[in-house]
Scaffold this motif. Structure first.
Motif, PDB file in Angstrom:
ATOM      1  N   TRP A 145       0.893  -1.135   0.150  1.00 31.69           N
ATOM      2  CA  TRP A 145       0.173  -0.081   0.011  1.00 31.69           C
ATOM      3  C   TRP A 145       1.071   1.114  -0.001  1.00 31.69           C
ATOM      4  N   MET A 146       0.535   2.137  -0.974  1.00 26.97           N
ATOM      5  CA  MET A 146       1.304   3.585  -1.018  1.00 26.97           C
ATOM      6  C   MET A 146       0.184   4.572  -1.109  1.00 26.97           C
ATOM      7  N   ARG A 147      -0.357   5.119  -0.069  1.00 28.34           N
ATOM      8  CA  ARG A 147      -1.316   6.215  -0.058  1.00 28.34           C
ATOM      9  C   ARG A 147      -0.775   7.376  -0.781  1.00 28.34           C
ATOM     10  N   ILE A 148      -1.773   7.808  -1.782  1.00 29.34           N
ATOM     11  CA  ILE A 148      -1.735   9.036  -2.138  1.00 29.34           C
ATOM     12  C   ILE A 148      -2.616  10.403  -1.990  1.00 29.34           C
ATOM     13  N   THR A 149      -3.668  10.020  -1.406  1.00 31.71           N
ATOM     14  CA  THR A 149      -4.746  10.913  -0.977  1.00 31.71           C
ATOM     15  C   THR A 149      -5.177  10.956   0.518  1.00 31.71           C
ATOM     16  N   GLY A 150      -5.523  11.788   1.131  1.00 29.48           N
ATOM     17  CA  GLY A 150      -6.125  11.837   2.571  1.00 29.48           C
ATOM     18  C   GLY A 150      -7.482  10.802   2.738  1.00 29.48           C
ATOM     19  N   TYR A 151      -7.988  10.727   1.415  1.00 30.51           N
ATOM     20  CA  TYR A 151      -9.518   9.899   1.607  1.00 30.51           C
ATOM     21  C   TYR A 151      -9.369   8.472   1.174  1.00 30.51           C
ATOM     22  N   GLY A 152      -8.269   7.983   1.066  1.00 31.56           N
ATOM     23  CA  GLY A 152      -8.192   6.467   1.082  1.00 31.56           C
ATOM     24  C   GLY A 152      -7.794   5.966  -0.364  1.00 31.56           C
ATOM     25  N   VAL A 153      -7.252   6.795  -1.294  1.00 34.69           N
ATOM     26  CA  VAL A 153      -6.631   6.350  -2.558  1.00 34.69           C
ATOM     27  C   VAL A 153      -5.275   6.060  -2.370  1.00 34.69           C
ATOM     28  N   GLY A 154      -4.757   4.899  -3.150  1.00 38.44           N
ATOM     29  CA  GLY A 154      -3.404   4.541  -3.076  1.00 38.44           C
ATOM     30  C   GLY A 154      -3.191   3.623  -4.188  1.00 38.44           C
ATOM     31  N   LEU A 155      -1.801   3.227  -4.368  1.00 37.04           N
ATOM     32  CA  LEU A 155      -1.161   2.297  -5.359  1.00 37.04           C
ATOM     33  C   LEU A 155      -1.077   1.069  -4.397  1.00 37.04           C
ATOM     34  N   HIS A 156      -1.458  -0.228  -4.919  1.00 40.67           N
ATOM     35  CA  HIS A 156      -1.362  -1.346  -4.128  1.00 40.67           C
ATOM     36  C   HIS A 156      -1.210  -2.569  -5.005  1.00 40.67           C
TER      37      HIS A 156
END
Length: 162
Positions: free
Chosen positions: A111-122
């Motif tokens: 998991w690599m989070r990119i937003t404060g609202y739960g979107v990321g790369l994984h």
């Protein structure tokens, strides 16, 4: 005996020995991510981004959290006390949970989070390379998710464009 259908190449990585921090450019129209180190293209990978109704955001982001073994707190399944799946497509706070059952978040390795609202790369399934499939996150093939996780430091730039 019929020939087996060949699997598409899912990614290319040539960045292990290249200096510089990793950055990622995601093209939603192609469902591909292009990887750069020191401004040089070092690879690409298919991704599965947000399907209809769950659009992935566009813009420039930075990795703000990294967790090797993360589980979603929103999407997953409902299992009974024996661990048997009762609902394989559950949403926390929306799907009803029968007595004796509980919610289990979907696995989101690397998991690599990119937003404060739960979107990321994984890491995640890419059922049809070139087509969106997620709830908004950017899914990557397992090996490429691990590679990006290892090479992208906290704060690494992730650009998502149409």
């Amino acid at each position: 005996m019929p020939a087996l259908a060949s699997q598409p190449v899912m990614y290319v990585w040539n960045g292990s020995s290249k200096p510089g921090p990793l950055s990622v450019n995601i093209d939603l129209s192609e469902q591909k991510a292009y990887l750069f180190k020191g401004g040089e293209n070092v690879g690409w990978t298919y991704v599965a981004t947000g399907r209809s109704g769950f659009a992935s955001p566009t813009g420039t982001f930075h990795i703000m959290e990294k967790i090797v073994n993360k589980r979603s707190n929103r999407y997953g399944m409902i299992v009974d006390s024996n661990g048997d799946v009762v609902n394989s497509n559950a949403t926390a706070g929306v799907s009803s949970i029968p007595p004796g059952c509980h919610f289990v978040g979907a696995k989101m390795p690397y998991w690599m989070r990119i937003t404060g609202y739960g979107v990321g790369l994984h890491a995640g399934a890419i059922p049809h390379p070139g087509s969106p499939a997620s709830h908004g996150c950017i899914r990557l093939p397992m090996n490429m998710a691990e590679t990006i996780f290892q090479h992208a430091p906290m704060g690494a730039r992730v650009t998502i464009m149409q």
